[in-house]
Design a protein around this motif. Structure first.
Motif, PDB file in Angstrom:
ATOM      1  N   UNK A 159       0.910  -1.276   0.026  1.00 17.46           N
ATOM      2  CA  UNK A 159       0.034   0.056   0.034  1.00 17.46           C
ATOM      3  C   UNK A 159       0.859   1.104  -0.012  1.00 17.46           C
ATOM      4  N   UNK A 160       1.766   1.416   0.777  1.00 19.06           N
ATOM      5  CA  UNK A 160       2.607   2.472   0.905  1.00 19.06           C
ATOM      6  C   UNK A 160       3.674   2.753  -0.497  1.00 19.06           C
ATOM      7  N   UNK A 161       3.983   1.583  -0.952  1.00 18.99           N
ATOM      8  CA  UNK A 161       4.966   1.700  -2.115  1.00 18.99           C
ATOM      9  C   UNK A 161       4.065   2.020  -3.490  1.00 18.99           C
ATOM     10  N   UNK A 162       2.881   1.575  -3.463  1.00 15.04           N
ATOM     11  CA  UNK A 162       1.940   1.781  -4.616  1.00 15.04           C
ATOM     12  C   UNK A 162       1.577   3.514  -4.510  1.00 15.04           C
ATOM     13  N   UNK A 163       1.313   3.891  -3.309  1.00 13.84           N
ATOM     14  CA  UNK A 163       1.056   5.406  -2.942  1.00 13.84           C
ATOM     15  C   UNK A 163       2.397   6.339  -3.418  1.00 13.84           C
ATOM     16  N   UNK A 164       3.461   5.734  -3.282  1.00 11.50           N
ATOM     17  CA  UNK A 164       4.693   6.470  -3.297  1.00 11.50           C
ATOM     18  C   UNK A 164       5.026   6.820  -4.650  1.00 11.50           C
ATOM     19  N   UNK A 165       4.617   5.823  -5.911  1.00 12.67           N
ATOM     20  CA  UNK A 165       4.869   6.077  -7.251  1.00 12.67           C
ATOM     21  C   UNK A 165       3.901   7.224  -7.799  1.00 12.67           C
ATOM     22  N   UNK A 166       2.872   7.526  -7.002  1.00 10.57           N
ATOM     23  CA  UNK A 166       1.728   8.458  -7.534  1.00 10.57           C
ATOM     24  C   UNK A 166       2.331   9.885  -7.046  1.00 10.57           C
ATOM     25  N   UNK A 167       2.995   9.979  -5.735  1.00  6.33           N
ATOM     26  CA  UNK A 167       3.388  11.352  -5.100  1.00  6.33           C
ATOM     27  C   UNK A 167       4.585  11.596  -6.042  1.00  6.33           C
ATOM     28  N   UNK A 168       5.562  10.651  -6.210  1.00  6.02           N
ATOM     29  CA  UNK A 168       6.911  11.075  -6.942  1.00  6.02           C
ATOM     30  C   UNK A 168       6.607  11.490  -8.505  1.00  6.02           C
TER      31      UNK A 168
ATOM     32  N   UNK B  50       3.720  12.823  -9.254  1.00  9.32           N
ATOM     33  CA  UNK B  50       3.113  14.216  -9.190  1.00  9.32           C
ATOM     34  C   UNK B  50       4.363  15.232  -9.227  1.00  9.32           C
ATOM     35  N   UNK B  51       5.312  14.979  -8.252  1.00 10.08           N
ATOM     36  CA  UNK B  51       6.360  15.810  -7.966  1.00 10.08           C
ATOM     37  C   UNK B  51       7.292  16.034  -9.362  1.00 10.08           C
ATOM     38  N   UNK B  52       7.468  14.871 -10.252  1.00 11.53           N
ATOM     39  CA  UNK B  52       8.171  15.323 -11.426  1.00 11.53           C
ATOM     40  C   UNK B  52       7.166  15.914 -12.398  1.00 11.53           C
ATOM     41  N   UNK B  53       5.980  15.792 -12.574  1.00  7.79           N
ATOM     42  CA  UNK B  53       5.232  16.279 -13.464  1.00  7.79           C
ATOM     43  C   UNK B  53       5.195  17.991 -12.885  1.00  7.79           C
ATOM     44  N   UNK B  54       5.396  18.135 -11.852  1.00  8.80           N
ATOM     45  CA  UNK B  54       5.238  19.630 -11.393  1.00  8.80           C
ATOM     46  C   UNK B  54       6.582  20.361 -11.826  1.00  8.80           C
ATOM     47  N   UNK B  55       7.606  19.554 -11.816  1.00  9.24           N
ATOM     48  CA  UNK B  55       8.895  20.124 -12.171  1.00  9.24           C
ATOM     49  C   UNK B  55       8.953  20.170 -13.917  1.00  9.24           C
ATOM     50  N   UNK B  56       8.369  19.302 -14.479  1.00 11.70           N
ATOM     51  CA  UNK B  56       8.378  19.570 -15.963  1.00 11.70           C
ATOM     52  C   UNK B  56       7.367  20.780 -16.137  1.00 11.70           C
TER      53      UNK B  56
ATOM     54  N   UNK C  60      -3.649  11.236 -11.590  1.00 14.49           N
ATOM     55  CA  UNK C  60      -2.972  11.573 -12.680  1.00 14.49           C
ATOM     56  C   UNK C  60      -3.526  11.671 -13.934  1.00 14.49           C
ATOM     57  N   UNK C  61      -4.817  11.285 -13.927  1.00 13.13           N
ATOM     58  CA  UNK C  61      -5.887  11.230 -15.007  1.00 13.13           C
ATOM     59  C   UNK C  61      -5.254  10.241 -16.061  1.00 13.13           C
TER      60      UNK C  61
END
Length: 361
Positions: free
Chosen positions: A22-31, A33-39, A104-105
């Motif tokens: 559960x934690x690892x699956x959620x971590x992919x989404x947070x990371x 999202x952060x990479x998309x904001x930088x882009x 992430x749509x």
């Protein structure tokens, strides 16, 4: 009492493995999202060698979430065999796929949902048939396992193949093929699981009062674990920045699980203590998971929604099989229609020329 203690440890490892997924699956989404904001800000992307994600708090939140999941996974390996703990990572694929479609749509079609169900079923089968007893219970036995020639050859192959992927295949195919960076993470990850297993045994001996801190093997495993995790994080970031999350996560699971099960079979030899039906059940469960992962990956761009299924069935039911064959024949003959009119026109023009010559005579 020993059997009850082993069963309690088995269920403790099972619960920790579920929490880890559960934690690892959620971590992919947070990371992601952060990479998309930088882009969107125009910063240097991780896939191009940039490290601007270190200044993004969402990426750090994802890293913290992954750290919690890896800690739970670390503890799970101390209580349960790797053959049980590692396949349960399929649930992180399910969590990641569902959350990516929400936050992430990223579209999750019918094939993806069926793939998630197959992942759950396959994981359940593997849990039922997994071995419930550990073979390695001390650092001394762990050291003997690490000296095994089979494991030495396996580790050498992993290191050489990882170096080739990083320095040869990465610059050429890393931007276009998802397997390059994910293979690096998976191969190195198989060694990190072995380090985690050894450190978990060391912690259990430490809590039991043994002088583990004086053993050099524990420190060597810790250093190797830090190095392996650093490589995994770096190349996993590259893969996530370049490719879709719903692609990276399942492919990473399949390759990582395969590598870990291979390493576990060579190092810990857990499969030698399994009866035939448990071996077949474990393999069948894993192949079921791979089938689900294939549905998630291969048909991710197929625009097929559940609402279209009744309409599709109605159209198939109303269609006459004879008319469908006739229409197919018509469509097939239409491929030759451009040739027929030209031949007809050619014959008509030849007849007209003959008539004109007769009239002139």
């Amino acid at each position: 009492m020993a059997g009850e203690g082993g069963r309690a440890g088995f269920y403790a490892g099972l619960g920790l493995a579920l929490a880890s997924s559960a934690f690892i699956g959620g971590s992919f989404i947070l990371k992601k999202k952060g990479l998309l904001r930088l882009c969107r800000r125009g910063r240097a992307r991780a896939g191009q060698g940039g490290h601007a994600y270190l200044q993004e708090w969402l990426w750090w939140a994802g890293l913290l979430c992954m750290g919690v999941g890896e800690a739970a996974n670390f503890a799970a390996y101390a209580f349960a065999p790797a053959t049980l703990v590692t396949p349960l990572g399929a649930l992180s694929v399910l969590v990641s796929a569902v959350l990516s479609s929400t936050f992430l749509n990223e579209h999750l079609n019918v094939h993806g949902k069926i793939g998630c169900i197959l992942c759950i079923l396959g994981s359940t089968v593997m849990v039922i048939h997994a071995p419930q007893e550990e073979e390695v219970s001390s650092l001394e036995s762990m050291a003997e396992k690490l000296k095994d020639p089979g494991f030495i050859v396996f580790a050498a192959c992993v290191l050489v193949s990882s170096l080739l992927l990083i320095f040869v295949a990465g610059p050429r195919y890393g931007q276009s093929n998802v397997l390059v960076y994910v293979l690096v993470c998976s191969a190195i990850g198989s060694l990190s699981v072995s380090c985690v297993k050894g450190l978990g045994i060391a912690l259990k001996e430490l809590f039991s009062g043994k002088p583990v801190l004086k053993e050099p093997l524990g420190w060597v495993l810790l250093v190797c674990l830090v190095m392996c995790i650093s490589v995994q994080i770096n190349y996993l970031n590259k893969a996530l920045d370049i490719f879709n999350t719903s692609v990276v996560t399942p492919v990473y699971y399949v390759l990582f699980t395969t590598a870990v099960m291979t390493c576990s079979a060579i190092l810990f030899k857990e499969w030698q203590h399994m009866v035939l039906h448990n071996v077949l059940g474990t393999i069948s469960g894993f192949l079921t998971i791979v089938s689900g992962i294939f549905l998630l990956h291969a048909f991710r761009d197929v625009p097929f929604a559940p609402d279209l299924l009744p309409l599709f069935l109605q159209q198939q039911g109303r269609a006459d099989p004879h008319t469908s064959w006739r229409s197919a024949d018509k469509h097939q003959s239409c491929q030759h229609q451009p040739l027929l009119p030209s031949e007809a026109k050619g014959s008509q023009s030849a007849e007209e020329e003959e008539e004109e010559e007769g009239e002139s005579v």
